[in-house]
Design an enzyme around this catalytic site. Structure first.
Site, PDB file in Angstrom:
ATOM      1  N   TYR A  15      -8.450 -10.845   2.000  1.00  0.00           N
ATOM      2  CA  TYR A  15      -9.674 -10.145   2.431  1.00  0.00           C
ATOM      3  C   TYR A  15     -10.488  -9.629   1.245  1.00  0.00           C
ATOM      4  CZ  TYR A  15      -7.012  -5.767   1.866  1.00  0.00           C
ATOM      5  OH  TYR A  15      -6.250  -4.751   1.368  1.00  0.00           O
ATOM      6  N   GLU A  16      -9.879  -9.602   0.061  1.00  0.00           N
ATOM      7  CA  GLU A  16     -10.646  -9.196  -1.125  1.00  0.00           C
ATOM      8  C   GLU A  16     -11.525 -10.345  -1.608  1.00  0.00           C
ATOM      9  OE1 GLU A  16      -8.248  -6.553  -4.001  1.00  0.00           O
ATOM     10  OE2 GLU A  16      -6.712  -7.542  -2.801  1.00  0.00           O
ATOM     11  N   HIS A  22      -3.486   0.592  -4.527  1.00  0.00           N
ATOM     12  CA  HIS A  22      -2.885  -0.529  -5.231  1.00  0.00           C
ATOM     13  C   HIS A  22      -3.280  -0.410  -6.702  1.00  0.00           C
ATOM     14  CE1 HIS A  22      -3.067  -2.031  -1.104  1.00  0.00           C
ATOM     15  NE2 HIS A  22      -2.121  -2.871  -1.408  1.00  0.00           N
ATOM     16  N   HIS A  28      -5.098  -9.589  -1.908  1.00  0.00           N
ATOM     17  CA  HIS A  28      -5.230  -9.923  -0.497  1.00  0.00           C
ATOM     18  C   HIS A  28      -6.369 -10.922  -0.336  1.00  0.00           C
ATOM     19  CE1 HIS A  28      -3.725  -5.776  -0.802  1.00  0.00           C
ATOM     20  NE2 HIS A  28      -3.010  -6.051   0.266  1.00  0.00           N
ATOM     21  N   ALA A  45       2.680  -2.402   4.070  1.00  0.00           N
ATOM     22  CA  ALA A  45       2.376  -1.444   5.128  1.00  0.00           C
ATOM     23  C   ALA A  45       1.949  -2.273   6.331  1.00  0.00           C
ATOM     24  CB  ALA A  45       1.238  -0.536   4.688  1.00  0.00           C
ATOM     25  N   SER A  74       0.823  -1.217   0.000  1.00  0.00           N
ATOM     26  CA  SER A  74       0.000   0.000   0.000  1.00  0.00           C
ATOM     27  C   SER A  74       0.850   1.258   0.000  1.00  0.00           C
ATOM     28  CB  SER A  74      -0.878   0.054   1.251  1.00  0.00           C
ATOM     29  OG  SER A  74      -1.791  -0.982   1.258  1.00  0.00           O
ATOM     30  N   ASN A  76       1.656   3.015  10.961  1.00  0.00           N
ATOM     31  CA  ASN A  76       0.868   3.450  12.122  1.00  0.00           C
ATOM     32  C   ASN A  76       1.235   2.557  13.289  1.00  0.00           C
ATOM     33  OD1 ASN A  76      -0.760   1.470  10.281  1.00  0.00           O
ATOM     34  ND2 ASN A  76      -1.525   1.099  12.354  1.00  0.00           N
ATOM     35  N   MET A 111      -1.928  -7.437   6.626  1.00  0.00           N
ATOM     36  CA  MET A 111      -2.934  -8.303   6.007  1.00  0.00           C
ATOM     37  C   MET A 111      -2.454  -8.897   4.687  1.00  0.00           C
ATOM     38  SD  MET A 111      -6.116  -5.700   6.558  1.00  0.00           S
ATOM     39  CE  MET A 111      -6.318  -4.766   8.085  1.00  0.00           C
ATOM     40  N   SER A 112      -1.149  -9.043   4.539  1.00  0.00           N
ATOM     41  CA  SER A 112      -0.640  -9.537   3.256  1.00  0.00           C
ATOM     42  C   SER A 112       0.580 -10.420   3.478  1.00  0.00           C
ATOM     43  CB  SER A 112      -0.279  -8.347   2.360  1.00  0.00           C
ATOM     44  OG  SER A 112       0.819  -7.645   2.897  1.00  0.00           O
ATOM     45  N   HIS A 132      -7.123   3.881   6.791  1.00  0.00           N
ATOM     46  CA  HIS A 132      -6.340   3.631   5.580  1.00  0.00           C
ATOM     47  C   HIS A 132      -5.671   4.923   5.103  1.00  0.00           C
ATOM     48  CE1 HIS A 132      -5.031   1.381   2.132  1.00  0.00           C
ATOM     49  NE2 HIS A 132      -5.704   2.119   1.268  1.00  0.00           N
TER      50      HIS A 132
HETATM   51  N1  HPA Z   1      -3.072  -3.608  11.082  1.00  0.00           N
HETATM   52  C1  HPA Z   1      -3.182  -4.424  10.014  1.00  0.00           C
HETATM   53  N2  HPA Z   1      -2.754  -4.106   8.806  1.00  0.00           N
HETATM   54  C2  HPA Z   1      -2.172  -2.911   8.649  1.00  0.00           C
HETATM   55  C3  HPA Z   1      -2.016  -2.008   9.706  1.00  0.00           C
HETATM   56  C4  HPA Z   1      -2.495  -2.379  10.993  1.00  0.00           C
HETATM   57  O1  HPA Z   1      -2.397  -1.641  11.994  1.00  0.00           O
HETATM   58  N3  HPA Z   1      -1.398  -0.906   9.199  1.00  0.00           N
HETATM   59  C5  HPA Z   1      -1.187  -1.141   7.890  1.00  0.00           C
HETATM   60  N4  HPA Z   1      -1.642  -2.359   7.544  1.00  0.00           N
END
Ligand code: HPA
Length: 275
Positions: free
Chosen positions: A88-89, A64, A86, A116, A33, A238, A214-215, A250
């Site tokens: 989750y998609e 993306h 991903h 990310a 990302s 973050n 998540m990847s 996001h």
């Molecule tokens: N959690 C999960 N996936 C993420 C995060 C997070 O805090 N930041 C960026 N991708």
């Protein structure tokens, strides 16, 4: 998916890409990302939108772009995924890992994965880069489930050095030469798409995770299965849920990725020349 069918799909996707360029990539790059900017630095890139490539899924997430680029970077011939798939998609793990299979068919022997991630380790701060030393696959899924295709790799692949020690040392040397502190730690891969709860983050810290995302895990499993050397870098966009008194978004992920762009580019372009 039946193996035979999967193999045919891999071969058709690879044949399509080979027809577009005479360049034969040896290094694969998967950009997370907000990190697809590396694609802008390829020399004479051949750009293949995912929807043109036979059997390629289409990435549906903001940030993306959904293109496979082939070109030269740092003196190497690379294939770069701007945008990834991903689970989750709604894609299964074997589809998430499909591009890695295609990379292997194109001749890729080393893979740089980036993502990310949320920082779990309290010594981290938003904007840090973290070299992935190892991962914990908490998705409950695996791209190798089903009959094993012995032509791709063994039934029970070793994962004791999923992330190459050699390339990790190289990355650390580069960071020290470039004068910044590269963190190192364990990436926990979850399904998403909801961010974690504070209780889940405390659990992940207890389990030994330093960052969460998540990847990546399905792609790395498929890469190791087929003998590709892997190096991974997380951009800590973050601090994870519950650490700071603020909600996650996001937008924050994308903003931080943008902020660390130049340091990220400096590290990965040097790293690629040593892969
Ligand atoms: N959690 C999960 N996936 C993420 C995060 C997070 O805090 N930041 C960026 N991708």
């Amino acid at each position: 998916m039946l193996n035979q069918q999967m193999n045919a799909h891999i071969a058709e996707a690879a044949a399509f890409i080979r027809e577009k360029t005479a360049l034969s990539p040896e290094i694969g790059l998967i950009m997370g990302s907000g990190l697809g900017v590396l694609g802008d630095h390829l020399e004479e890139p051949v750009v293949n939108p995912y929807h043109d490539i036979p059997h390629f899924p289409i990435s549906t997430v903001e940030g993306h772009a959904g293109e496979l680029l082939i070109g030269r970077l740092s003196g190497r011939i690379v294939v770069l995924m701007r945008g990834r798939f991903h689970m989750y998609e709604g894609y299964g793990p074997e589809l998430t890992a499909f591009p890695v299979r295609v990379m292997k068919a194109l001749g890729v022997r080393a893979l740089l994965v980036t993502n990310a991630a949320g920082g779990i380790n309290l010594d981290f701060a938003s904007g840090n880069l973290m070299l992935i030393s190892d991962h914990i696959n908490l998705t409950g899924r695996n791209p190798l489930i089903g009959p094993n295709d012995d032509s791709l790799g063994v039934r029970f692949p070793d994962m004791s050095e999923a992330y190459s020690k050699r390339l990790r040392e190289v990355a650390k040397e580069i960071a020290s030469m470039q004068g910044f502190a590269l963190k190192e730690g364990v990436y926990a891969g979850l399904l998403g798409p909801s961010y974690e709860t504070p209780a889940e983050i405390r659990m992940l810290r207890t389990l030994g995770a330093d960052a969460v995302g998540m990847s990546t895990v399905a792609e790395v499993i498929a890469a190791r299965h087929s003998g590709i050397e892997v190096v991974g870098i997380s951009c800590i966009t973050n601090m994870a849920s519950g650490i700071l008194d603020q909600p996650l978004s996001h937008e924050e992920v994308m903003e931080t990725a943008e902020r660390v762009k130049s340091r990220f580019l400096g590290l990965v372009t040097s790293l690629i020349s040593k892969m």
